[in-house]
Design a protein around this motif. Structure first.
Motif, PDB file in Angstrom:
ATOM      1  N   PHE A 238      46.750  16.043   2.437  1.00  0.00           N
ATOM      2  CA  PHE A 238      48.039  16.393   2.667  1.00  0.00           C
ATOM      3  C   PHE A 238      49.073  15.481   1.817  1.00  0.00           C
ATOM      4  O   PHE A 238      49.992  15.733   1.046  1.00  0.00           O
ATOM      5  CB  PHE A 238      48.487  16.695   4.024  1.00  0.00           C
ATOM      6  CG  PHE A 238      49.917  17.201   4.124  1.00  0.00           C
ATOM      7  CD1 PHE A 238      50.287  18.120   3.771  1.00  0.00           C
ATOM      8  CD2 PHE A 238      50.832  16.279   4.771  1.00  0.00           C
ATOM      9  CE1 PHE A 238      51.751  18.456   4.094  1.00  0.00           C
ATOM     10  CE2 PHE A 238      52.094  16.450   4.801  1.00  0.00           C
ATOM     11  CZ  PHE A 238      52.934  17.687   4.439  1.00  0.00           C
ATOM     12  N   THR A 239      48.689  14.067   2.311  1.00  0.00           N
ATOM     13  CA  THR A 239      49.743  13.168   1.480  1.00  0.00           C
ATOM     14  C   THR A 239      49.536  13.029   0.165  1.00  0.00           C
ATOM     15  O   THR A 239      50.714  12.533  -0.622  1.00  0.00           O
ATOM     16  CB  THR A 239      49.566  11.883   2.209  1.00  0.00           C
ATOM     17  OG1 THR A 239      48.084  11.628   2.170  1.00  0.00           O
ATOM     18  CG2 THR A 239      49.974  11.916   3.651  1.00  0.00           C
ATOM     19  N   SER A 240      48.264  13.129  -0.233  1.00  0.00           N
ATOM     20  CA  SER A 240      48.153  13.126  -1.915  1.00  0.00           C
ATOM     21  C   SER A 240      48.568  14.474  -2.556  1.00  0.00           C
ATOM     22  O   SER A 240      49.092  14.245  -3.663  1.00  0.00           O
ATOM     23  CB  SER A 240      46.520  13.201  -2.155  1.00  0.00           C
ATOM     24  OG  SER A 240      45.934  14.290  -1.631  1.00  0.00           O
ATOM     25  N   SER A 241      48.669  15.403  -1.679  1.00  0.00           N
ATOM     26  CA  SER A 241      49.514  16.487  -2.383  1.00  0.00           C
ATOM     27  C   SER A 241      51.045  16.303  -2.434  1.00  0.00           C
ATOM     28  O   SER A 241      51.601  16.847  -3.437  1.00  0.00           O
ATOM     29  CB  SER A 241      49.221  17.950  -1.530  1.00  0.00           C
ATOM     30  OG  SER A 241      47.672  18.292  -1.660  1.00  0.00           O
ATOM     31  N   VAL A 242      51.483  15.728  -1.335  1.00  0.00           N
ATOM     32  CA  VAL A 242      52.988  15.267  -1.394  1.00  0.00           C
ATOM     33  C   VAL A 242      53.187  14.529  -2.517  1.00  0.00           C
ATOM     34  O   VAL A 242      54.267  14.549  -3.299  1.00  0.00           O
ATOM     35  CB  VAL A 242      53.538  14.732  -0.094  1.00  0.00           C
ATOM     36  CG1 VAL A 242      54.738  14.099  -0.172  1.00  0.00           C
ATOM     37  CG2 VAL A 242      53.167  15.703   0.956  1.00  0.00           C
TER      38      VAL A 242
ATOM     39  N   LEU B  71      58.463  16.421   2.966  1.00  0.00           N
ATOM     40  CA  LEU B  71      57.430  16.952   3.497  1.00  0.00           C
ATOM     41  C   LEU B  71      56.520  15.931   4.301  1.00  0.00           C
ATOM     42  O   LEU B  71      55.566  16.323   5.350  1.00  0.00           O
ATOM     43  CB  LEU B  71      56.377  17.468   2.248  1.00  0.00           C
ATOM     44  CG  LEU B  71      57.012  18.921   1.826  1.00  0.00           C
ATOM     45  CD1 LEU B  71      56.334  19.060   0.487  1.00  0.00           C
ATOM     46  CD2 LEU B  71      56.683  20.018   2.598  1.00  0.00           C
ATOM     47  N   LEU B  72      56.652  14.847   4.051  1.00  0.00           N
ATOM     48  CA  LEU B  72      56.043  13.617   4.817  1.00  0.00           C
ATOM     49  C   LEU B  72      56.328  13.678   6.339  1.00  0.00           C
ATOM     50  O   LEU B  72      55.697  13.050   6.998  1.00  0.00           O
ATOM     51  CB  LEU B  72      56.348  12.342   4.174  1.00  0.00           C
ATOM     52  CG  LEU B  72      55.751  12.024   2.732  1.00  0.00           C
ATOM     53  CD1 LEU B  72      56.125  10.642   2.132  1.00  0.00           C
ATOM     54  CD2 LEU B  72      54.244  12.039   2.799  1.00  0.00           C
ATOM     55  N   LEU B  73      57.571  14.329   6.582  1.00  0.00           N
ATOM     56  CA  LEU B  73      57.936  14.482   7.896  1.00  0.00           C
ATOM     57  C   LEU B  73      56.773  15.343   8.889  1.00  0.00           C
ATOM     58  O   LEU B  73      56.802  15.267   9.972  1.00  0.00           O
ATOM     59  CB  LEU B  73      59.222  15.376   8.142  1.00  0.00           C
ATOM     60  CG  LEU B  73      60.528  14.540   7.715  1.00  0.00           C
ATOM     61  CD1 LEU B  73      61.771  15.335   7.576  1.00  0.00           C
ATOM     62  CD2 LEU B  73      60.660  13.048   8.368  1.00  0.00           C
ATOM     63  N   LEU B  74      56.054  15.883   7.998  1.00  0.00           N
ATOM     64  CA  LEU B  74      55.021  16.882   8.814  1.00  0.00           C
ATOM     65  C   LEU B  74      53.672  15.952   9.014  1.00  0.00           C
ATOM     66  O   LEU B  74      52.932  16.389   9.761  1.00  0.00           O
ATOM     67  CB  LEU B  74      54.314  17.972   7.906  1.00  0.00           C
ATOM     68  CG  LEU B  74      55.436  19.209   7.846  1.00  0.00           C
ATOM     69  CD1 LEU B  74      54.901  19.946   6.688  1.00  0.00           C
ATOM     70  CD2 LEU B  74      55.908  19.717   9.300  1.00  0.00           C
ATOM     71  N   VAL B  75      53.969  14.840   8.663  1.00  0.00           N
ATOM     72  CA  VAL B  75      52.458  13.803   8.811  1.00  0.00           C
ATOM     73  C   VAL B  75      52.406  13.509  10.204  1.00  0.00           C
ATOM     74  O   VAL B  75      51.305  13.671  10.608  1.00  0.00           O
ATOM     75  CB  VAL B  75      52.743  12.544   7.837  1.00  0.00           C
ATOM     76  CG1 VAL B  75      51.621  11.474   8.379  1.00  0.00           C
ATOM     77  CG2 VAL B  75      52.557  12.717   6.574  1.00  0.00           C
TER      78      VAL B  75
END
Length: 197
Positions: A136-140, A154-158
């Protein structure tokens, strides 16, 4: 009826899942970032086959013959074989991208997917890093490289994804935290160097 936290955690883990996140991000990057390129659909097909379709078929097949216990490959000991195959699949995808003379960012995605799978594979021998958070974070990071700082929301979803993986007892806090931090920083550094952006 009481709110079912486990069901919600499962929902989050399936929605923010590598086989969902990766194709969504690749589609966004290719169709928006390279919409003027006449070969963009070919790039997208190679990305889909290498990072989504073949891995899904592989995991489905391994589950069917009993080599993995579930589709998220929860047990660390069961991750070695699928990760090894995914290294080869992404390396092959990179060769196809080179043949298509694809933009550096797109070929780099598959090259460093293969490289990073080796890293995860080596880590898996001793420890269980969260592939959900890593992906997920690499996709962001990919979206950030292509579209700028607007993608970082989108990092707020982490934290939500971390909670779901911990709540399901798939990982502990450090496994999710390290997966998230390493996922973003590694792919960002690799592709920044590769593309010269």
């Amino acid at each position: 009826m009481l709110f079912d936290l486990k069901r919600f955690a499962n929902f989050i883990s399936w929605v923010i899942n590598p086989v969902v996140v990766a194709p969504a991000v690749y589609t966004t990057i290719v169709l928006l970032g390279y919409r003027a390129d006449p070969h963009n659909i070919s790039y997208l097909m190679v990305l889909f086959l290498s990072s989504t379709i073949v891995p899904m078929l592989l995991i489905f097949g391994l589950k069917k013959i009993g080599k993995v216990s579930d589709y998220n490959i929860t047990f660390r000991e069961q991750r070695f074989l699928p990760l090894l195959v995914l290294v080869a699949i992404n390396a092959l995808g990179y060769e196809f991208m080179k043949h298509l003379d694809a933009p550096a960012l797109l070929s780099g995605i598959l090259l460093f997917n293969a490289v990073n799978m080796v890293f995860i594979l080596l880590v898996t021998l001793q420890w269980k890093i969260s592939i959900h958070l890593f992906t997920f974070t690499s996709s962001v990071a990919l979206l950030f490289l292509q579209f700028g700082a607007v993608s970082l929301w989108l990092l707020l979803l982490v934290p939500l994804l971390m909670w779901s993986r911990i709540h399901l007892k798939a990982h502990n806090f450090m496994q999710t935290l390290i997966g998230g931090i390493v996922g973003f920083s590694v792919i960002f550094t690799e592709l920044k160097w590769w593309t010269g952006l």
